[in-house]
Scaffold this active site. Structure first.
Site, PDB file in Angstrom:
ATOM      1  N   SER A 119       0.857  -1.200   0.000  1.00 21.08           N
ATOM      2  CA  SER A 119       0.000   0.000   0.000  1.00 21.08           C
ATOM      3  C   SER A 119       0.885   1.240   0.000  1.00 21.08           C
ATOM      4  O   SER A 119       1.999   1.217   0.549  1.00 21.08           O
ATOM      5  CB  SER A 119      -0.859  -0.001   1.264  1.00 21.08           C
ATOM      6  OG  SER A 119      -1.457   1.255   1.462  1.00 21.08           O
ATOM      7  N   TYR A 174      -1.588  -0.113  10.266  1.00 19.83           N
ATOM      8  CA  TYR A 174      -1.753  -0.550   8.872  1.00 19.83           C
ATOM      9  C   TYR A 174      -0.516  -0.123   8.065  1.00 19.83           C
ATOM     10  O   TYR A 174       0.090  -0.940   7.361  1.00 19.83           O
ATOM     11  CB  TYR A 174      -3.025   0.062   8.292  1.00 19.83           C
ATOM     12  CG  TYR A 174      -3.338  -0.357   6.870  1.00 19.83           C
ATOM     13  CD1 TYR A 174      -3.942  -1.575   6.599  1.00 19.83           C
ATOM     14  CD2 TYR A 174      -3.053   0.484   5.790  1.00 19.83           C
ATOM     15  CE1 TYR A 174      -4.251  -1.947   5.293  1.00 19.83           C
ATOM     16  CE2 TYR A 174      -3.359   0.123   4.490  1.00 19.83           C
ATOM     17  CZ  TYR A 174      -3.962  -1.092   4.245  1.00 19.83           C
ATOM     18  OH  TYR A 174      -4.264  -1.451   2.947  1.00 19.83           O
TER      19      TYR A 174
HETATM   20  N1  LIG Z   1      -8.862  -0.911  -1.728  1.00 13.20           N
HETATM   21  C1  LIG Z   1      -7.861  -0.076  -1.554  1.00 13.20           C
HETATM   22  O1  LIG Z   1      -8.005   1.146  -1.717  1.00 13.20           O
HETATM   23  C2  LIG Z   1      -6.491  -0.593  -1.156  1.00 13.20           C
HETATM   24  C3  LIG Z   1      -5.431   0.307  -1.137  1.00 13.20           C
HETATM   25  C4  LIG Z   1      -4.163  -0.155  -0.779  1.00 13.20           C
HETATM   26  C5  LIG Z   1      -3.970  -1.486  -0.463  1.00 13.20           C
HETATM   27  N2  LIG Z   1      -5.036  -2.353  -0.469  1.00 13.20           N
HETATM   28  C6  LIG Z   1      -4.785  -3.750  -0.116  1.00 13.20           C
HETATM   29  O2  LIG Z   1      -5.317  -4.584  -1.121  1.00 13.20           O
HETATM   30  C7  LIG Z   1      -5.693  -5.842  -0.532  1.00 13.20           C
HETATM   31  C8  LIG Z   1      -7.125  -6.166  -0.923  1.00 13.20           C
HETATM   32  O3  LIG Z   1      -7.971  -5.125  -0.507  1.00 13.20           O
HETATM   33  P1  LIG Z   1      -9.448  -4.925  -1.086  1.00 13.20           P
HETATM   34  O4  LIG Z   1      -9.728  -3.482  -1.055  1.00 13.20           O
HETATM   35  O5  LIG Z   1      -9.612  -5.696  -2.348  1.00 13.20           O
HETATM   36  O6  LIG Z   1     -10.301  -5.605   0.096  1.00 13.20           O
HETATM   37  P2  LIG Z   1     -11.737  -6.327   0.080  1.00 13.20           P
HETATM   38  O7  LIG Z   1     -12.536  -5.920  -1.113  1.00 13.20           O
HETATM   39  O8  LIG Z   1     -12.294  -6.115   1.424  1.00 13.20           O
HETATM   40  O9  LIG Z   1     -11.347  -7.858  -0.082  1.00 13.20           O
HETATM   41  C9  LIG Z   1     -10.542  -8.456   0.874  1.00 13.20           C
HETATM   42  C10 LIG Z   1     -10.419  -9.926   0.557  1.00 13.20           C
HETATM   43  O10 LIG Z   1      -9.551 -10.527   1.529  1.00 13.20           O
HETATM   44  C11 LIG Z   1     -10.256 -11.583   2.188  1.00 13.20           C
HETATM   45  N3  LIG Z   1      -9.697 -11.702   3.538  1.00 13.20           N
HETATM   46  C12 LIG Z   1      -9.657 -10.746   4.499  1.00 13.20           C
HETATM   47  N4  LIG Z   1      -9.090 -11.236   5.623  1.00 13.20           N
HETATM   48  C13 LIG Z   1      -8.761 -12.534   5.352  1.00 13.20           C
HETATM   49  C14 LIG Z   1      -8.169 -13.566   6.100  1.00 13.20           C
HETATM   50  N5  LIG Z   1      -7.791 -13.374   7.368  1.00 13.20           N
HETATM   51  N6  LIG Z   1      -7.983 -14.775   5.515  1.00 13.20           N
HETATM   52  C15 LIG Z   1      -8.358 -14.993   4.237  1.00 13.20           C
HETATM   53  N7  LIG Z   1      -8.922 -14.035   3.473  1.00 13.20           N
HETATM   54  C16 LIG Z   1      -9.128 -12.835   4.026  1.00 13.20           C
HETATM   55  C17 LIG Z   1     -11.735 -11.182   2.083  1.00 13.20           C
HETATM   56  O11 LIG Z   1     -12.646 -12.245   2.212  1.00 13.20           O
HETATM   57  P3  LIG Z   1     -13.207 -12.733   3.651  1.00 13.20           P
HETATM   58  O12 LIG Z   1     -13.566 -11.485   4.411  1.00 13.20           O
HETATM   59  O13 LIG Z   1     -14.366 -13.617   3.322  1.00 13.20           O
HETATM   60  O14 LIG Z   1     -12.086 -13.481   4.276  1.00 13.20           O
HETATM   61  C18 LIG Z   1     -11.735 -10.652   0.642  1.00 13.20           C
HETATM   62  O15 LIG Z   1     -11.732 -11.731  -0.271  1.00 13.20           O
HETATM   63  C19 LIG Z   1      -5.465  -5.684   0.977  1.00 13.20           C
HETATM   64  O16 LIG Z   1      -4.209  -6.226   1.328  1.00 13.20           O
HETATM   65  C20 LIG Z   1      -5.447  -4.179   1.175  1.00 13.20           C
HETATM   66  O17 LIG Z   1      -4.693  -3.808   2.306  1.00 13.20           O
HETATM   67  C21 LIG Z   1      -6.294  -1.937  -0.812  1.00 13.20           C
END
Ligand SMILES: NC(=O)c1ccc[n+]([C@@H]2O[C@H](COP(=O)([O-])OP(=O)(O)OC[C@H]3O[C@@H](n4cnc5c(N)ncnc54)[C@H](OP(=O)(O)O)[C@@H]3O)[C@@H](O)[C@H]2O)c1
Length: 259
Positions: A149, A162
């Site tokens: 991130s 985070y």
């Molecule tokens: N969206 C942004 O703006 C952004 C920016 C920078 C970085 N990121 C990073 O990108 C990654 C994905 O984010 P996203 O925005 O796509 O999130 P999201 O839409 O909330 O999806 C998160 C995914 O991770 C799974 N997950 C969460 N905790 C888990 C665990 N303990 N074990 C197994 N699966 C788990 C969730 O499913 P379940 O809840 O069913 O487990 C879901 O499939 C993360 O690492 C986040 O920090 C996102």
């Protein structure tokens, strides 16, 4: 014919956090490039729905998209994930994408709360890398991509744990890249800024906050999960065969914007 440097045919990828957002987009992109995907997330129903959606979009081999509900923060379940990957025939690619957060002023976190952020974003990824190493090192060329991130590079309003966990994930990427180069494993990361997923939908629904974000983003828009998936997939491709230890920002210019 030489295999294309822009394809992932005959490769198998394990993607964590695969049921939604960036992880699901990564699975879609990898499938489009010819890879098979092993999808992991906790909620079994949502995961199966995501897997079925991909199966419909990419009719092909029956085992192109397989899913296993598991929590990457649980030691036993991590071992089960890797046993499952071994049973499927091994791995060429690991994408550590699962992540989570709880935003607070630093002084307001309970110890369990901030430690949990590290369990989800960092420790699970390190353990999965270590568990996957024997499978990945069986091939002449394999690849790990960690979803970091911009918060691991500069202050953003996520709360300190985070950003700390993502900074450590970026450094883990550099360390493992050097240590495992001789094993044929490239290790890279991506660092997204605001991407349109369920995690960010609440905050971005506030028009004033959205305006602030857009003013701070040179490209003047929020990123899409597919745009992160494109960078992740590039890092997995044979075309990126001399790229390791890197972190690619997927941020619409955010990190380059001083004033
Ligand atoms: N969206 C942004 O703006 C952004 C920016 C920078 C970085 N990121 C990073 O990108 C990654 C994905 O984010 P996203 O925005 O796509 O999130 P999201 O839409 O909330 O999806 C998160 C995914 O991770 C799974 N997950 C969460 N905790 C888990 C665990 N303990 N074990 C197994 N699966 C788990 C969730 O499913 P379940 O809840 O069913 O487990 C879901 O499939 C993360 O690492 C986040 O920090 C996102």
């Amino acid at each position: 014919m030489q295999p294309s440097r822009w394809r992932l045919d005959n490769q198998r990828a394990l993607v964590t956090g695969a049921s939604a957002g960036i992880g699901l987009a990564i699975c879609r992109e990898l499938l489009g490039l010819g890879a098979r995907v092993l999808m992991v997330a906790r909620d079994a129903e949502a995961l199966e729905a995501a897997r079925a959606e991909l199966e419909e979009a990419f009719p092909g081999p029956e085992d192109a998209a397989l899913a296993m509900p598991a929590d990457v923060t649980d030691e036993e379940q991590r071992a089960e994930i890797l046993d499952w990957a071994t049973d499927q025939g091994g791995l060429h690619i690991l994408v550590n994408n699962a992540g989570g957060n709880l935003t607070r002023p630093a002084v307001d976190y309970g110890e369990d709360q901030w430690r949990q952020i590290f369990e989800t974003n960092l420790f699970s990824a390190f353990e999965l890398c270590r568990l996957a190493h024997p499978l990945l090192s069986k091939h002449a060329a394999s690849s790990i991509v960690n979803v970091g991130s911009v918060s691991g590079i500069t202050h953003v309003r996520t709360g300190a744990p985070y950003g700390m966990s993502k900074a450590a994930l970026h450094q883990m990427t550099r360390n493992l890249a050097v240590e495992w180069a001789e094993d044929g494993i490239r290790v890279n990361a991506v660092a997204p800024w605001y991407i349109r997923t369920r995690r960010t939908s609440g905050k971005l629904a506030n028009p004033d906050y959205l305006d602030e974000v857009l003013l701070r983003t040179p490209m003047g828009r929020i990123g899409e999960p597919e745009e992160v998936a494109g960078a992740v997939s590039f890092l997995c491709l044979p075309a990126a065969s001399y790229v390791t230890g890197e972190c690619i920002a997927v941020d619409g210019g955010f990190l380059r914007y001083g004033f």
